[in-house]
Write a protein that holds these residues in place. Structure first.
Motif, PDB file in Angstrom:
ATOM      1  N   PHE A 271      44.357  44.240  35.834  1.00 28.06           N
ATOM      2  CA  PHE A 271      45.606  44.592  36.496  1.00 28.06           C
ATOM      3  C   PHE A 271      46.710  43.622  36.079  1.00 28.06           C
ATOM      4  O   PHE A 271      46.476  42.417  35.964  1.00 28.06           O
TER       5      PHE A 271
ATOM      6  N   TYR B  56      50.632  42.462  37.324  1.00 27.30           N
ATOM      7  CA  TYR B  56      51.626  42.513  38.385  1.00 27.30           C
ATOM      8  C   TYR B  56      52.829  41.681  37.979  1.00 27.30           C
ATOM      9  O   TYR B  56      52.725  40.720  37.225  1.00 27.30           O
TER      10      TYR B  56
ATOM     11  N   PRO C 146      53.437  40.630  45.010  1.00 23.94           N
ATOM     12  CA  PRO C 146      53.243  41.168  43.660  1.00 23.94           C
ATOM     13  C   PRO C 146      53.545  42.662  43.598  1.00 23.94           C
ATOM     14  O   PRO C 146      53.157  43.417  44.488  1.00 23.94           O
TER      15      PRO C 146
ATOM     16  N   PHE D 288      52.903  46.074  41.523  1.00 24.42           N
ATOM     17  CA  PHE D 288      51.939  46.644  40.591  1.00 24.42           C
ATOM     18  C   PHE D 288      52.640  47.173  39.339  1.00 24.42           C
ATOM     19  O   PHE D 288      53.653  47.875  39.418  1.00 24.42           O
TER      20      PHE D 288
ATOM     21  N   TYR E  82      41.442  49.900  31.768  1.00 27.33           N
ATOM     22  CA  TYR E  82      40.035  50.021  32.115  1.00 27.33           C
ATOM     23  C   TYR E  82      39.082  49.773  30.957  1.00 27.33           C
ATOM     24  O   TYR E  82      37.925  49.403  31.175  1.00 27.33           O
TER      25      TYR E  82
ATOM     26  N   LEU F 172      51.511  38.257  36.763  1.00 25.17           N
ATOM     27  CA  LEU F 172      50.146  37.934  37.165  1.00 25.17           C
ATOM     28  C   LEU F 172      49.165  38.918  36.560  1.00 25.17           C
ATOM     29  O   LEU F 172      49.438  40.120  36.471  1.00 25.17           O
TER      30      LEU F 172
ATOM     31  N   GLN G 286      39.039  43.058  37.954  1.00 23.46           N
ATOM     32  CA  GLN G 286      38.163  43.648  38.955  1.00 23.46           C
ATOM     33  C   GLN G 286      36.780  43.733  38.328  1.00 23.46           C
ATOM     34  O   GLN G 286      36.623  44.301  37.244  1.00 23.46           O
TER      35      GLN G 286
ATOM     36  N   TYR H  41      36.147  46.085  45.120  1.00 22.10           N
ATOM     37  CA  TYR H  41      37.586  46.086  45.022  1.00 22.10           C
ATOM     38  C   TYR H  41      38.160  44.675  44.917  1.00 22.10           C
ATOM     39  O   TYR H  41      39.351  44.487  44.955  1.00 22.10           O
ATOM     40  N   LYS H  42      37.326  43.677  44.781  1.00 26.06           N
ATOM     41  CA  LYS H  42      37.812  42.311  44.728  1.00 26.06           C
ATOM     42  C   LYS H  42      38.532  42.063  43.423  1.00 26.06           C
ATOM     43  O   LYS H  42      38.047  42.405  42.347  1.00 26.06           O
ATOM     44  N   LEU H  43      39.715  41.465  43.511  1.00 30.23           N
ATOM     45  CA  LEU H  43      40.481  41.073  42.332  1.00 30.23           C
ATOM     46  C   LEU H  43      40.477  39.560  42.206  1.00 30.23           C
ATOM     47  O   LEU H  43      40.697  38.853  43.185  1.00 30.23           O
TER      48      LEU H  43
ATOM     49  N   PHE I  50      42.477  36.617  40.330  1.00 35.95           N
ATOM     50  CA  PHE I  50      43.780  36.444  39.698  1.00 35.95           C
ATOM     51  C   PHE I  50      43.845  35.200  38.830  1.00 35.95           C
ATOM     52  O   PHE I  50      43.188  34.190  39.109  1.00 35.95           O
ATOM     53  N   GLY I  51      44.705  35.271  37.783  1.00 33.18           N
ATOM     54  CA  GLY I  51      45.110  34.075  37.070  1.00 33.18           C
ATOM     55  C   GLY I  51      46.274  33.427  37.807  1.00 33.18           C
ATOM     56  O   GLY I  51      46.766  33.955  38.805  1.00 33.18           O
TER      57      GLY I  51
END
Lengths: 113, 112
Positions: B34, B36, B44, B46, B51, B87, B91, B98-100, B102-103
């Motif tokens: 993802f 953002y 954030p 979207f 994928y 960002l 996933q 559904y956990k993301l 992030f950097g």
């Protein structure tokens, strides 16, 4: 897409008190989450808000400190309890739609004094 | 443990000067990557989900691409209004689907 309303947008709280943050989504969503964004750090998942049951917490986060409710498919609250200056951060509500897109609220900037 | 590294941490461009932001990831079984945009004081926004390796998506001056190890966000002829923190998040399976993760983001500044 989903529009997520979060309030308050900011607050200044005394240490030892609690703050409850509300999150309202304009449509039914599959999942709702709460994140924390500390200065200079990436977003960190606190927990998954499960409808009608106890939230699922990530490692390092506990229910006594971060109680979460989700009474229906479009609303959730996060309480940050027994506040200390280390809790000063931005707290973000997030929701996933059926299109598997993850949206975020505007965030709540918490300052603990 | 899933890891996401974004580079550079900060990037300053002149208006019209194209460039790319990098997101390197280490994950077992990527479900989605993802991107953002985050403006100061806001949540954030979207932009894209990718994928599979080889996939590309575009939106206005932004194009996101994905390989098996990294993603790039290409910004073509940027304008000052493109200034923001970008960002990247991955996933992955395990735990909540559904956990993301992030950097830390890339702070982009576009000067007029």
């Amino acid at each position: 897409s989903a529009v997520i309303s979060q309030k308050p947008s900011r607050d200044i709280c005394q240490r030892g008190t609690s703050l409850t943050i509300q999150c309202q989504v304009d449509s039914q969503v599959t999942m709702m989450f709460w994140y924390r964004q500390q200065p200079g750090q990436s977003l960190t998942l606190i927990a998954t808000a499960n409808q009608g049951s106890e939230a699922t917490y990530e490692s390092g986060f506990v229910i006594d400190k971060f109680p979460i409710s989700r009474p229906n498919l479009t609303f959730s609250t996060l309480t940050v309890s027994n506040l200390s200056p280390e809790d000063s951060s931005i707290y973000l509500c997030s929701a996933w739609t059926e299109n598997t897109e993850a949206f975020f609220g505007q965030g709540t900037r918490l300052t603990v004094v | 443990e899933d890891q996401v590294t974004q580079s550079p941490e900060a990037l300053r461009l002149q208006e019209g000067e194209s460039s790319s932001l990098n997101c390197s990831y280490t994950v077992s079984g990527l479900r989605g990557l993802f991107w953002y945009r985050q403006d100061p004081g806001k949540g954030p926004e979207f932009l894209f989900t990718l994928y599979s390796a080889g996939e590309e998506k575009e939106k206005e001056r932004l194009k996101a691409t994905l390989t098996k190890k990294e993603s790039f966000l290409h910004i073509t002829a940027p304008k000052p209004e493109d200034s923001a923190t970008y960002l990247c998040a991955v996933q992955a399976p395990g735990g909540s689907n559904y956990k993301l993760t992030f950097g830390k983001g890339t702070l982009l500044t576009v000067n007029p």
